[in-house]
Design an enzyme around this catalytic site. Structure first.
Site, short mmCIF file in Angstrom:
data_model
loop_
_atom_site.label_atom_id
_atom_site.label_comp_id
_atom_site.label_asym_id
_atom_site.label_seq_id
_atom_site.Cartn_x
_atom_site.Cartn_y
_atom_site.Cartn_z
N GLY A 82 -3.10 -0.14 10.47
CA GLY A 82 -3.53 0.76 11.53
C GLY A 82 -2.73 0.70 12.82
O GLY A 82 -3.25 0.99 13.89
N LYS B 115 -11.94 12.83 -7.83
CA LYS B 115 -11.23 12.84 -6.55
C LYS B 115 -11.89 13.82 -5.58
O LYS B 115 -12.03 13.55 -4.39
CB LYS B 115 -9.78 13.25 -6.83
N MET C 83 -2.81 5.90 2.16
CA MET C 83 -1.91 5.86 1.00
C MET C 83 -2.50 6.57 -0.22
O MET C 83 -2.56 6.02 -1.32
CB MET C 83 -1.56 4.40 0.68
N ILE D 163 -2.75 10.69 -2.05
CA ILE D 163 -2.36 12.09 -1.96
C ILE D 163 -3.62 12.92 -1.97
O ILE D 163 -4.49 12.74 -2.83
CB ILE D 163 -1.44 12.47 -3.14
N LEU D 164 -3.74 13.79 -1.00
CA LEU D 164 -4.93 14.62 -0.92
C LEU D 164 -4.85 15.72 -1.98
O LEU D 164 -3.77 16.23 -2.29
CB LEU D 164 -5.03 15.26 0.47
N HIS E 252 5.26 9.85 7.87
CA HIS E 252 5.97 9.21 6.75
C HIS E 252 7.24 8.57 7.29
O HIS E 252 7.95 9.17 8.10
CB HIS E 252 6.29 10.26 5.68
C1 GAR Z 1 3.60 3.57 8.36
O1 GAR Z 1 4.93 3.13 8.34
C2 GAR Z 1 3.49 4.99 7.80
O2 GAR Z 1 4.59 5.79 8.16
C3 GAR Z 1 3.46 4.72 6.32
O3 GAR Z 1 2.63 3.59 6.18
C4 GAR Z 1 2.73 2.80 7.37
C5 GAR Z 1 1.34 2.56 7.89
O4 GAR Z 1 1.35 1.65 8.96
N1 GAR Z 1 2.95 5.86 5.58
C6 GAR Z 1 3.42 6.25 4.40
O5 GAR Z 1 4.29 5.66 3.78
C7 GAR Z 1 2.77 7.52 3.84
N2 GAR Z 1 3.48 8.02 2.71
P1 GAR Z 1 0.11 1.50 9.92
O6 GAR Z 1 -1.11 1.27 9.02
O7 GAR Z 1 0.44 0.28 10.73
O8 GAR Z 1 -0.03 2.74 10.74
#
Ligand code: GAR
EC number: 2.1.2.2
Length: 203
Positions: free
Chosen positions: A12, A65, A90, A92-93, A109
């Site tokens: 987060g 889903k 993480m 896919i909607l 992303h």
């Molecule tokens: C972030 O780097 C985000 O860009 C990536 O997960 C991490 C979450 O970090 N998202 C993806 O790869 C989506 N495909 P966080 O929980 O510290 O925000």
């Protein structure tokens, strides 16, 4: 004030950057609820710390889903959420969710989309040997890490980068452009036409 709902699966840090922007008065929005598909996700603790409603919804408790997503929609509706922000969510909607919140679900992303979708985007960039990497904020559509691009930021890739060092450099930019994209949306400046975003009155 824009009412936001955040979906997060992990630590987060992007959620934190949005909280920090709101606290600093840079973003006129209110996080109404944080939802996680992972029990004990750090994102839920962060929300609790700021008195933000937070909810774990167990995908396995639903037979499909769509049912799981309906449970998320029910919570988002209950809190009057106008913009759904995926921050390290993480999953896919399904088209069902995406259509329900068309152009009202943002995702971040850690790559310069359309390159390197899916998991381990930073490793994919290193393995390919690109010299610029970065991050993208976009509206989610039915695909994986696809949909109209709102903002992107690039960072250099160094010869001695590891997945961790590159991810860290990209994350700094994620924390900058995600609150910025939400701010533009909150100001009604994000226009989607023919699958492309135009930012109104860009400085
Ligand atoms: C972030 O780097 C985000 O860009 C990536 O997960 C991490 C979450 O970090 N998202 C993806 O790869 C989506 N495909 P966080 O929980 O510290 O925000």
């Amino acid at each position: 004030m824009l009412k936001i709902g955040v979906l997060a699966s992990g630590r987060g840090s992007n959620l934190q950057s949005i909280i920090d922007s709101i606290e600093a008065g840079e973003l006129q929005a209110e996080i109404k609820v944080v939802i996680s598909d992972k029990e004990g996700a750090k994102a839920l603790d962060r929300a609790a710390k700021y008195g933000i409603a937070n909810k774990y919804i167990n995908p396995k408790a639903y037979e499909s889903k769509e049912n799981f997503e309906q449970a998320m929609i029910d919570v988002l509706k209950k809190y009057g959420v106008e913009l759904v922000v995926m921050a390290g969510f993480m999953r896919i909607l399904s088209p069902y969710f995406v259509r329900y919140y068309r152009n009202r679900v943002m995702n971040i992303h850690p790559s310069l989309l359309p390159s390197f979708t899916g998991l381990h985007a930073q490793k994919q960039a290193l393995d390919y040997g690109v010299k610029l990497a970065g991050c993208t904020v976009h509206f989610a559509d039915e695909g994986m890490d696809t949909g109209p691009i709102i903002l992107q930021a690039a960072v250099p890739v160094k010869d001695d980068d590891t997945e961790e060092t590159l991810a860290k450099r990209i994350l700094v930019e994620e924390h900058r452009i995600y609150p910025e994209a939400i701010r533009l949306f909150s100001e009604g400046r994000v226009e989607v036409k023919d699958g492309k975003v135009k930012i109104k009155n860009r400085e």
